[in-house]
Design an enzyme around this catalytic site. Sequence first.
Site, PDB file in Angstrom:
ATOM      1  N   HIS A 136       0.766  -1.221   0.050  1.00 17.55           N
ATOM      2  CA  HIS A 136      -0.122   0.085  -0.022  1.00 17.55           C
ATOM      3  C   HIS A 136       0.872   1.170   0.039  1.00 17.55           C
ATOM      4  O   HIS A 136       2.135   1.328  -0.027  1.00 17.55           O
ATOM      5  CB  HIS A 136      -0.824  -0.088   1.342  1.00 17.55           C
ATOM      6  N   LYS A 140      -0.161   4.387   5.098  1.00 24.53           N
ATOM      7  CA  LYS A 140      -1.088   3.461   5.654  1.00 24.53           C
ATOM      8  C   LYS A 140      -0.409   2.902   7.126  1.00 24.53           C
ATOM      9  O   LYS A 140       0.727   2.582   7.122  1.00 24.53           O
ATOM     10  CB  LYS A 140      -1.201   2.221   4.766  1.00 24.53           C
TER      11      LYS A 140
END
Length: 224
Positions: A136, A140
């Site tokens: 990601h 995150k």
Amino acid sequence: MRLLIIGALGKMGRQTNEVAKCYGDECVLLDKVSLSEPNFVINDISLAGEVDAIIDFSVAEDRSMFYDYAANYRIPYGMFSTFLSKKDYEGLEFVSKKVPVLICTNTSMQVNLLYKMVDDAAKKLDGADVVLTEYHHKTKKDIPSGTARTIISILENDNQNPYINSLRVKDAPGTHSVKFFCDGEVLEIKHIAQNRQVFAKGAIEAVHKLTNKKPQIYHSILEL
């Protein structure tokens, strides 16, 4: 429908509020507020008034007042946060005695299909070496991601012990890949989310369906 979005000022809360307009839904926004935030965001659930369903993307440490509100006013509850404690699960179990509750770490239909495919493959490919890779964007916070933790749980329940790679790189889209290494063959099941709209859309469609279900806990949007 009139939806209450908890965690409305987070990335997913904001996206869900925008997407809800396409469905003709009205949203009540609940979050911690400051002087710099719009005055249409409330910070007390008692101010929410009458709503048809709750969408929770929050990272709140104490959700007891949310659960009490949902149970007292019989409001279906969509829990889509990946930050859940044992106390949260106990609270949601309490709510599910009165109204339908959906606990889902990922509201994409395709990811929920991925869960099912991983479960089916893990049951059939006993003895395979399994590698889960997820990456990601760098901002995150949770590692592994909530989706990855769900996949890990599925694999472990099927007596698989996966190798896990969690990467956070630049502005990469959310990607989850599960590879089953067998003798002479490799099976890969993979999902790439290219924007947050798919999750907002999935959350809204899920709570629309949830309102017609009987009181209990649901763990996948495929059950609705």
